[in-house]
Design a protein around this motif. Structure first.
Motif, PDB file in Angstrom:
ATOM      1  N   GLU A 139       0.831  -1.204   0.000  1.00 33.63           N
ATOM      2  CA  GLU A 139       0.000   0.000   0.000  1.00 33.63           C
ATOM      3  C   GLU A 139       0.868   1.257   0.000  1.00 33.63           C
ATOM      4  OE1 GLU A 139      -2.556  -0.426   3.375  1.00 33.63           O
ATOM      5  OE2 GLU A 139      -3.846  -1.896   2.366  1.00 33.63           O
ATOM      6  N   ARG A 140       1.970   1.229   0.751  1.00 35.57           N
ATOM      7  CA  ARG A 140       2.887   2.366   0.808  1.00 35.57           C
ATOM      8  C   ARG A 140       3.528   2.609  -0.564  1.00 35.57           C
ATOM      9  NH1 ARG A 140       6.722   0.660   4.438  1.00 35.57           N
ATOM     10  NH2 ARG A 140       5.128   0.452   6.012  1.00 35.57           N
ATOM     11  N   ASP A 141       3.960   1.529  -1.236  1.00 34.89           N
ATOM     12  CA  ASP A 141       4.551   1.651  -2.567  1.00 34.89           C
ATOM     13  C   ASP A 141       3.541   2.192  -3.574  1.00 34.89           C
ATOM     14  OD1 ASP A 141       6.897   0.612  -1.548  1.00 34.89           O
ATOM     15  OD2 ASP A 141       6.521  -1.434  -2.272  1.00 34.89           O
ATOM     16  N   LEU A 142       2.299   1.718  -3.478  1.00 34.22           N
ATOM     17  CA  LEU A 142       1.245   2.188  -4.368  1.00 34.22           C
ATOM     18  C   LEU A 142       0.966   3.674  -4.150  1.00 34.22           C
ATOM     19  CD1 LEU A 142      -0.769   1.158  -6.504  1.00 34.22           C
ATOM     20  CD2 LEU A 142      -2.407   0.850  -4.670  1.00 34.22           C
ATOM     21  N   ALA A 143       0.951   4.096  -2.885  1.00 28.42           N
ATOM     22  CA  ALA A 143       0.720   5.517  -2.571  1.00 28.42           C
ATOM     23  C   ALA A 143       1.842   6.374  -3.110  1.00 28.42           C
ATOM     24  CB  ALA A 143       0.594   5.693  -1.055  1.00 28.42           C
ATOM     25  N   ARG A 144       3.089   5.872  -3.052  1.00 30.56           N
ATOM     26  CA  ARG A 144       4.235   6.605  -3.613  1.00 30.56           C
ATOM     27  C   ARG A 144       4.100   6.780  -5.114  1.00 30.56           C
ATOM     28  NH1 ARG A 144       8.369   3.238  -1.040  1.00 30.56           N
ATOM     29  NH2 ARG A 144       8.282   3.956   1.079  1.00 30.56           N
TER      30      ARG A 144
END
Length: 148
Positions: A139-144
């Motif tokens: 989720e963090r990578d997707l948000a980035r």
């Protein structure tokens, strides 16, 4: 309702699956509430037990008040939680039947009174923790990527 968060037990959300949540009042002494207002609280290794149809909180560390005198409180004393009888009976039933634990999730001030959000929780297995960590990192990578 005027709510100011003082302390959140982040480890609880990592180590446990939370089923039900309840809001309880706390029985405190004079210097304890002053320390809580300053944010000198640690919920990390605390838990609650039901004894004689009353709920008690163990292991919550409230640091002694700096301006306190010889009547200062003990940091790790057992504290009574204030809940309605039907809530206590509901928790007692779940603890006995399902083998869940009562853990504190968040300590907050509501209109000047200290309140504790407690949850009925079951311990996560190691693979559940790994799964949660990989999901969080994805989720963090997707948000980035979305931000770029």
């Amino acid at each position: 309702m005027n709510k100011k968060s003082i302390s959140v037990n982040r480890k609880a959300f990592h180590d446990f699956l939370i089923f039900d949540k309840f809001v309880a009042g706390l029985v405190l002494t004079g210097t304890e509430i002053k320390s809580i207002r300053k944010g000198m609280v640690n919920l990390k290794d605390s838990f609650a037990k039901i004894e004689d149809n009353e709920v008690f909180l163990y292991g919550m560390h409230i640091s002694p008040y700096e301006q306190g005198n010889r009547f200062n409180h003990k940091p790790d004393r057992v504290r009574k939680l204030l809940l309605q009888k039907r809530e206590i009976l509901k928790m007692l039933d779940k603890v006995k039947k399902d083998g869940v634990t009562i853990i504190p999730l968040e300590l907050f001030l509501s209109n000047g009174f200290a309140k504790l959000e407690i949850g009925l929780a079951k311990g996560k297995k190691l693979y559940d923790k790994r799964e949660a960590l990989t999901k969080k990192s994805q989720e963090r990578d997707l948000a980035r990527l979305v931000r770029r």
